[in-house]
Structure formats: structure tokens, C-alpha cells
Design an enzyme around this catalytic site. Structure first.
Site, PDB file in Angstrom:
ATOM      1  N   ASP A  30       1.208  -0.779  -0.178  1.00 24.16           N
ATOM      2  CA  ASP A  30      -0.446   0.280  -0.370  1.00 24.16           C
ATOM      3  C   ASP A  30       0.931   1.040  -0.448  1.00 24.16           C
ATOM      4  OD1 ASP A  30      -2.114   1.208   0.020  1.00 24.16           O
ATOM      5  OD2 ASP A  30      -2.382   1.007   2.037  1.00 24.16           O
ATOM      6  N   ALA A  31       1.090   1.447  -1.150  1.00 24.00           N
ATOM      7  CA  ALA A  31       2.150   2.385  -1.479  1.00 24.00           C
ATOM      8  C   ALA A  31       1.657   3.691  -1.849  1.00 24.00           C
ATOM      9  CB  ALA A  31       3.650   1.923  -1.544  1.00 24.00           C
ATOM     10  N   LYS A  32       1.047   3.707  -2.860  1.00 24.54           N
ATOM     11  CA  LYS A  32      -0.012   5.368  -3.202  1.00 24.54           C
ATOM     12  C   LYS A  32       1.258   5.531  -4.056  1.00 24.54           C
ATOM     13  CE  LYS A  32      -3.777   4.937  -0.159  1.00 24.54           C
ATOM     14  NZ  LYS A  32      -3.843   4.278   0.167  1.00 24.54           N
ATOM     15  N   ARG A  33       1.658   5.186  -4.900  1.00 23.57           N
ATOM     16  CA  ARG A  33       2.786   5.639  -5.719  1.00 23.57           C
ATOM     17  C   ARG A  33       2.354   6.081  -7.061  1.00 23.57           C
ATOM     18  NH1 ARG A  33       5.103   4.281  -1.633  1.00 23.57           N
ATOM     19  NH2 ARG A  33       7.957   3.988  -1.715  1.00 23.57           N
TER      20      ARG A  33
END
Lengths: 268, 268
Positions: free
Chosen positions: A91-94
Site C-alpha cells: 500500500d504505497a500510493k505511488r
């Protein structure tokens, strides 16, 4: 992991629970805080305790990055420790221009062997495509999130649609249910039926059940499809179920409660 | 670093150049690739060679994360090595719900001592606010990016405005020119005059000059304000100016060329 294998997991366990490892060193039990590798030790115990009741683990990269190199090491150890039977989510929202998103894909799909990563859609197609080029990996694009700030842009109208609807419809043109999922916050469960019309077959990752106030019952009613199609994430409600040495036992009990409730909602 | 100190730097050097350390192990000179700490060795040489001609360094986190723990270590060493006179940017494109964004702020403003971080605006106010709570630190929010995908959402109309205009106006309500900047791609320089009307005083971080085709002259004409108000980033054009042992000398020459051209555009 591919979609078929994920669905088999869900059917076998009668669970669509994802456990969120948002592990905060200041919130784990006191007796572990002084451990040289506290984050990984905590995660190991949580994974051992919950793995029979969940099908996925979600690692929130922010909590690991806050600790610098040591945190990145704990993330690496944790993703390696998660059983291969379980679907793993960075869950890195890159999301960045194409050549940079390719580097993020390499970071999370090769260097770290995650099955999927969450990505923000603002920069459009070439920021998302590089994550779709890996076989048996998924990009999970933000659709409608569970936070207050969703009203600022996601829930503003773009023509006849909300921005989040535009995002989901458009991104769905670039991928398939085999390599693409969407994040839809549980606090917006009234919107889930609507989202199901836009993407009937895609899996939806649903955070916000538990501490953020979302209802598992409502999410299931509005979101389930013929293959389940949901991964419902709970983080704090499970991993911080107890502050003392029994934390893993308590986490197991809560995970099992979720699983049992999910069992009642599944339509197969 | 605060805004006043940044402006003083720009005035002293007559440069608003930011050097982008998008350091890719496969693209650095062959003689360095086998070095045990190749990325940091390369960055050190680039920083030594360019520091007199630039006022900022931008570290693209993706290229470091692609190498895992070793990459994160190289990022830590690099940000420590950059002279305190220079403004540092974590080009990380983060952003998540409030408690998670707080962890990202901790990661990049405390654990790593960056002056600023780039953040995606999709999730709205509570995803951006935590970065504004640090004194002498900046959040740099994506406005209009330099990639093709900008047309998918950023350049779509939301009511009478483009989404990117809505984002810039709205986010500007939450911060001040002392803690907030915007990313505006150089390939969209025709839009810069328009953006200047929305945020006359904020600094704009402008990537896309050089390899991505943006023109420094046009960016300067449309983007400069009374305090300069621009940080123009060049990455590949500088750091990969040569593939052989003279790479740092060549990087210095290119950086100096940018500085000299910038000197001619500055209006003070």
C-alpha cells in the site's frame, strides 16, 4: 498470484479478509518495543496468528519508511515471511511519469516480491501502465477513498460524473480484471453499487472497515460479485486488538470474527 | 530551509537550477557500476561538480527503492552529503489518509532530513495537511505534470476549470508560499502564465526541461515572479551528460550552461 488463485483462496477459507500491517513502533506492545527487530517480530506474530482467517496482507509502506533503512529491512523481511498462499499488497500510493513508474514497479514487483501495489491516478495512463506489464501482478488504483479529503476532488463533478467515476471508467480501459483492481473506501459504501456497475468483474480493495467506521455488512451487500470481488482490509482493529503479551491471540480472535461474518455474506 | 533563504541562494548564484538525481545503476558510467556503493559514489561526484551552479537537488525515490535496502541507504547518504546551502526535494509523489501521510512526513522530514517532498493531490486536504505542519519544510503538490497522461485527468474540465486549476486553487487555500509549492511540467509552458494568475507568489517546481522537451526560455518568460519563484529541474541532461570517466566534468559544463542561460532571464 493470479485472479483464479486468489478466488480459490477465498472459496477455501470463506474469507475475503485482508490484514493491514500498518505497524507503528509506538503502538506495538511495550515488551516488544525494545526488541532489536521489533517491527518484524510483531508482524511475524500477527501473521502466524491470523493467516488461517485471512487471504491477504497489506503493508502500508509509510510506517516502514518512517524508520528509514531499518524500516525498509523490516518490510523486506515481512513480505518474505508472508505465506505464498496469501495475496500481498504494497500500500504505497505511488505513481509518476512512465520511466519512474517503471522503477517503482521494479521496486515492488521484483526487488520486493509483492503481488500488487496501490497507485494514485492523477498523472494518467503512462503513470499506471508500467505496473500492468507484469504477469500475475496487480495494480490497485485509487478510486474513491475513505478519508474526509475524498470530497475535495474525488467527489467533485467532472461533466456528468464524479471524478472518481471518471477515473474508474477510464483506468478500466487500460487494464483487465486480471491485472487491475480499485481502492474503494468502506465509508462510502452507498457508492459501491454504483461502482459495481462501472466495474462488475474487478476486485475492489476496501479499507476503512473498523476504526474508520465502515460497515462490513453494507460493503458486502453492495460490493460482492460472482467471484467475491472484494478484499476488505482491517488494520488497527486487528493488529492493535490488545496492548499486552496476548496481542497475537486477540488479533486471531478478531480476524476470526471477521472471517465468520464474511462467511455469512458470501454468495457461493 | 525557508523561502527567504532559498531566494537568497538564487540571488547569490543567479541560478534557479535543480539537479535531479534520478540515478539509475544501469546508466551510470561503466567504471562505477561495479563499485560497492556505486549510486552514492556517482551522486557524490555529480554534487561536487554541480553545486556551484545549482540551488537545489531533487532525489527521485523510485530509482533508489528499485534497489531495495541498499538503495534506501544510498538515498540517506546522498541527502546527508548535499550541502546545507542547497534546497533538497524528495520527489516521492506520496499522499494517503491523514495518519499515513503523517508517517510519510516523518520519513522524509525527520528520518531523512529533506527540505521538501512532492505529493499527489487526489485524496484531498487531510492527505496534504500533515506535510504543512513542519516549520521550514515544503510540500510540493502536483499541479500540471509534464507527461502525456496529464491529458487523462489533469487537463479534463471540472466545471469551468481544468482539474489541475481546481487543484492548485484549492490546495493554495490550505498552505502559504512559505510551506507550499506546486509541480508544473515544462512541456506545458503555455499554461504557466495562467498558473501564475492562480498562485502569483508560490514557487513552482518545473521538471521536463531537456530530455522531455520543455524550453527554459518559455518557462522563464511565463513563470518567473518577483522572487524568481521557479525551480527548474534537469536530470538526465546533466547527470548522463557523458558515459565515460569525464561524466562529472561534463555534468558541470551542462549545469553551468543552464545557470548562464538562467542568469539572462532573471529580472533582478
Amino acid at each position: 498470484m493470479n485472479r483464479f488463485q486468489l478466488v480459490q483462496q477465498i472459496k477455501g477459507k470463506r474469507s475475503f479478509l485482508c490484514v493491514g500491517l500498518d505497524t507503528d513502533i509506538t503502538k506495538i506492545p511495550k515488551h516488544l518495543q525494545s526488541h532489536a527487530n521489533a517491527i518484524f517480530e510483531f508482524n511475524k506474530s500477527i501473521i502466524d496468528a491470523t493467516k488461517d482467517h485471512c487471504v491477504a496482507y497489506k503493508i502500508n509502506t509509510a510506517f516502514y519508511e518512517a524508520l528509514g533503512v531499518k524500516g525498509w529491512e523490516a518490510m523486506e523481511q515481512t513480505v518474505d515471511y508472508i505465506p505464498k498462499t496469501h495475496f500481498t499488497i504494497a500500500d504505497a500510493k505511488r505513481g509518476d511519469i512512465g520511466n519512474t513508474s517503471s522503477q517503482y514497479a521494479k521496486a515492488f514487483f521484483e526487488t520486493l516480491n509483492f503481488d500488487s501495489i496501490t497507485v494514485a491516478p492523477y498523472m494518467g495512463e503512462d503513470s499506471i501502465r508500467p505496473f500492468m506489464e507484469y504477469e500475475n501482478k496487480f495494480v490497485i488504483v485509487l478510486g474513491l477513498t475513505s478519508n474526509k479529503g475524498a470530497k475535495d476532488f474525488e467527489l467533485q463533478k467532472m461533466g456528468d460524473e464524479f471524478l472518481y467515476e471518471k477515473v474508474i471508467s477510464k483506468v478500466a480501459e487500460w487494464g483487465t480484471p486480471e491485472n487491475l483492481m480499485f481502492v474503494v473506501g468502506a465509508t462510502q459504501s452507498s457508492e459501491l453499487s454504483n461502482i459495481r456497475k462501472l466495474v462488475p468483474d474487478h476486485f475492489l480493495l476496501v479499507p476503512g472497515v473498523g476504526f474508520q467506521g465502515g460497515s462490513l455488512k453494507e460493503v458486502s451487500e453492495h460490493g460482492l460479485n460472482k467471484d467475491c470481488g472484494l478484499l476488505v482490509n482491517a488494520s488497527r482493529a486487528i493488529i492493535y486488538a490488545s496492548e499486552d503479551e496476548s496481542f497475537a491471540d486477540e488479533a486471531k480472535i478478531i480476524a476470526q470474527q471477521y472471517q465468520q461474518e464474511m462467511n455469512g455474506y458470501l454468495n457461493f
